[in-house]
Design an enzyme around this catalytic site. Structure first.
Site, PDB file in Angstrom:
ATOM      1  N   HIS A 429       0.701  -1.157   0.157  1.00 24.92           N
ATOM      2  CA  HIS A 429       0.045   0.088  -0.132  1.00 24.92           C
ATOM      3  C   HIS A 429       0.793   1.320   0.040  1.00 24.92           C
ATOM      4  O   HIS A 429       0.729   2.100  -0.741  1.00 24.92           O
ATOM      5  CB  HIS A 429      -0.819   0.118   0.948  1.00 24.92           C
ATOM      6  N   GLU A 430       1.872   1.331   1.005  1.00 28.17           N
ATOM      7  CA  GLU A 430       2.821   2.464   0.930  1.00 28.17           C
ATOM      8  C   GLU A 430       3.826   2.657  -0.086  1.00 28.17           C
ATOM      9  O   GLU A 430       4.073   3.644  -0.573  1.00 28.17           O
ATOM     10  CB  GLU A 430       3.430   2.519   2.309  1.00 28.17           C
TER      11      GLU A 430
END
EC number: 3.4.24.-
Length: 614
Positions: A429-430
């Site tokens: 996600h990051e």
């Protein structure tokens, strides 16, 4: 120290001490008399002995009772007198005559007029006075406080406190230049008066919280060397009607006695909101206070030499009457500092903090775009706290970096236990956010990427704005939306599933897209028309019952369609870029799983060759 304690004794303590002293003397006297009192048998033995030197029979007022006083010839003078209380003086006289004992019998004592009248009156008056003094020392109770309701709560700064000058205010060059005219007038008013100039009666400092509005007002008073009254807008308003107006009158009366002077009202929006917006009509306490303030600033009263300064970050809700010329003539905008101003502010707050050689304040100023003076002070303070926790007497660049994350994102919770699956989802996600920050030209570069939980988030990707921007462009806003959707895209591409971790990203992207359509006129379908529903209207209170929109259902449908179109286009763009850099996505996620936190240099090293937007 002992003198201060003695002066600090309360009236109640003194009263208790005096009562105990008199009680001790009385008890001592009573015990002493008990020791000298005789029984009848002892009296008879003493009479027939040869040791009696003199006998005195004293009558009481309530005759025939009395007392026989016998003086005995002994070596101890203290025990030479004995007493015998008798119920009938006549009988004891007959007894003494029978024993042929000489005695004296003085007249019955009479109370003097002073003892019977003056002394009781003095005691009563003294008691009343003592009670009154005790009540005053304790604040006078509720009644005394009620008498002070109408008094102003403004605090007059002394010469010792007025040490702040313009030299101590960094990063506000234009604002200081604008206020120097006020200082010059207070120092030399004649040169303005002789040319017919009128100095502004009021100066309104407007700006976001933490930009230094209060500090500027203190600097004006310090430079001019005049009395400086400070009060908060909320100090005027009470639950009792008329108290606020009374406090305004009292404040200006005190200011007139100290003219020329400055009155500074902090958070003036608490008392100067637009009239007619409350539920109490014209009898509302806040409105009466505002009416009195309007009259005092520019009404029938004459306030020569009094300059009113005020600070607020909600100038949009102030009453128009207080913003007109003659009241608040000037509005000084105190905005967020630019890169040069931030560097000056950092130098001011760095005084007294030993810095290591690797700390570059200019570089810190460049990486803290959007920070206010209060934010920068907090940044250095957090860094100093980190250095002290590690028992160091100086600050390092690493302390600044850690405090930058703590201030911007939140404290990292390294002790939280997270499953490997959630860590892996968070890493991808990051990584999706970070790739878009790096690739898109107007939103990067990346400062730090982490999968360490902070607050309610599982990780963070912190960008590093390199330039101060006064406004957003359509292209940048679209890029911001694209970056916000990068985490969800990465989850979907890698895991073929989605989580709730992107909820805040979706909310942010939707809000930004809606603002583009309804507020900024960035939609071709709707054109240059603002359909913003004015969300401040109910807050201001102009119409509490106003709930309808300013456009029809057809326009509402188009707005929804345009917002969805923008989100869908940005989502497709994010998907295209992340697919192109799929190898970087996986390598970044693996590096995050290994190190939990990577820096800008480590992240950029994952890219090979020149990066250009797809």
């Amino acid at each position: 120290m002992n003198d201060k304690k003695t002066r600090g004794l309360s009236g109640a303590t003194v009263l208790i001490f005096v009562v105990f002293l008199f009680a001790a003397l009385w008890f001592t006297n009573q015990f002493d008399q008990k020791d000298k009192e005789l029984t009848w048998k002892e009296f008879e033995k003493l009479i027939v002995s040869d040791n009696v030197e003199a006998v005195t029979v004293s009558q009481n007022k309530n005759v025939p009772t009395g007392r026989v006083e016998i003086q005995v010839d002994t070596k101890n003078d203290e025990d030479s007198v004995r007493y015998l209380y008798v119920s009938d003086v006549n009988e004891i006289q007959n007894y003494l005559k029978e024993k042929k004992i000489d005695y004296e019998m003085p007249d019955v004592p009479q109370d003097s007029w002073f003892a019977t009248t003056i002394v009781p009156m003095l005691l009563v008056l003294g008691g009343v006075l003592l009670i009154f003094l005790l009540m005053n020392r304790q604040g006078g109770g509720a009644n005394a406080k009620a008498m002070n309701f109408g008094k102003s709560r403004a605090r007059l700064s002394t010469d010792v406190e007025r040490k702040i000058t313009f030299g101590q205010v960094a990063g506000l060059k234009e604002e200081k230049e604008e206020l120097e005219e006020i200082v010059d007038f207070l120092k030399a008013p004649k040169k303005y008066i002789q040319v017919g100039a009128r100095i502004p009666k009021g100066v309104l400092l407007v700006g976001p919280p933490g930009t230094g509005k209060t500090l500027l007002a203190k600097a004006v008073a310090g430079e001019a060397g005049v009395p400086f009254f400070t009060i908060s807008g909320s100090d005027f308003v009470e639950m009792f009607v008329g108290v606020g107006a009374s406090r305004v009158r009292d404040l200006f009366e005190e200011a007139k006695k100290n003219a020329p002077c400055i009155i500074f009202i902090d958070e003036i929006d608490a008392v100067a909101r637009r009239r007619g917006t409350g539920m109490g009509g014209g009898h509302d306490e806040r409105e009466q206070t505002l009416n009195q303030l309007l009259v005092e600033m520019d009404g029938f009263g004459v306030n020569e030499g009094i300059i009113v300064m005020a600070a607020t970050n909600r100038v949009d809700i102030l009453d128009p009457a207080i913003l007109r010329p003659g009241r608040f003539d000037r509005k000084v905008m105190v905005g967020r500092p630019d890169v040069q101003g931030r560097e000056e502010i950092l130098k001011v707050h760095a005084k007294g903090k030993p810095l290591s050689e690797d700390i570059d304040l200019k570089q810190i100023a460049q990486t803290t775009a959007g920070f206010t003076g209060a934010d920068l002070e907090n940044l250095l303070n957090e860094a100093a706290i980190l250095a002290a926790k590690e028992n160091r007497i100086y600050l390092k660049q690493e302390d600044i970096k850690r405090s930058f994350v703590k201030v911007g994102i939140g404290a990292e919770k390294k002790s939280r236990i997270i499953s490997d699956k959630e860590k892996r989802i968070t890493a991808f996600h990051e990584a999706g956010h970070a790739i878009l920050f790096h690739v898109l030209p107007d939103v990067g570069p990346v400062y730090s990427v982490s999968i360490i939980p902070t607050g309610g988030a599982g990780g963070y990707t912190m960008p590093l704005p390199e330039n101060d921007e006064m406004f957003n462009s359509k292209g940048k806003m679209l890029q911001d939306i694209t970056v916000a959707l990068g985490g969800r895209v990465a989850e979907e591409e890698v895991f073929d599933d989605i989580t709730t971790g992107a909820s805040q990203d979706i909310k942010q992207a939707t809000s930004l897209a809606k603002s583009m359509v309804t507020k900024f006129g960035m939609s071709e379908a709707l054109g240059l028309i603002s359909y913003d529903d004015d969300s401040d209207e109910v807050f201001i209170g102009r119409d509490l019952a106003h709930t309808s929109r300013g456009y029809g259902e057809g326009v509402a449908t188009v707005i929804d369609q345009e917002v969805k179109r923008i989100i869908d286009e940005c989502y497709s763009r994010a998907r295209h870029i992340i697919k192109k850099y799929d190898d970087v996505l996986h390598s970044c996620a693996e590096l995050l799983l290994e190190k939990e936190k990577i820096s800008r240099e480590e992240f950029e090293s994952l890219f090979t060759g020149e990066v250009s937007e797809a």
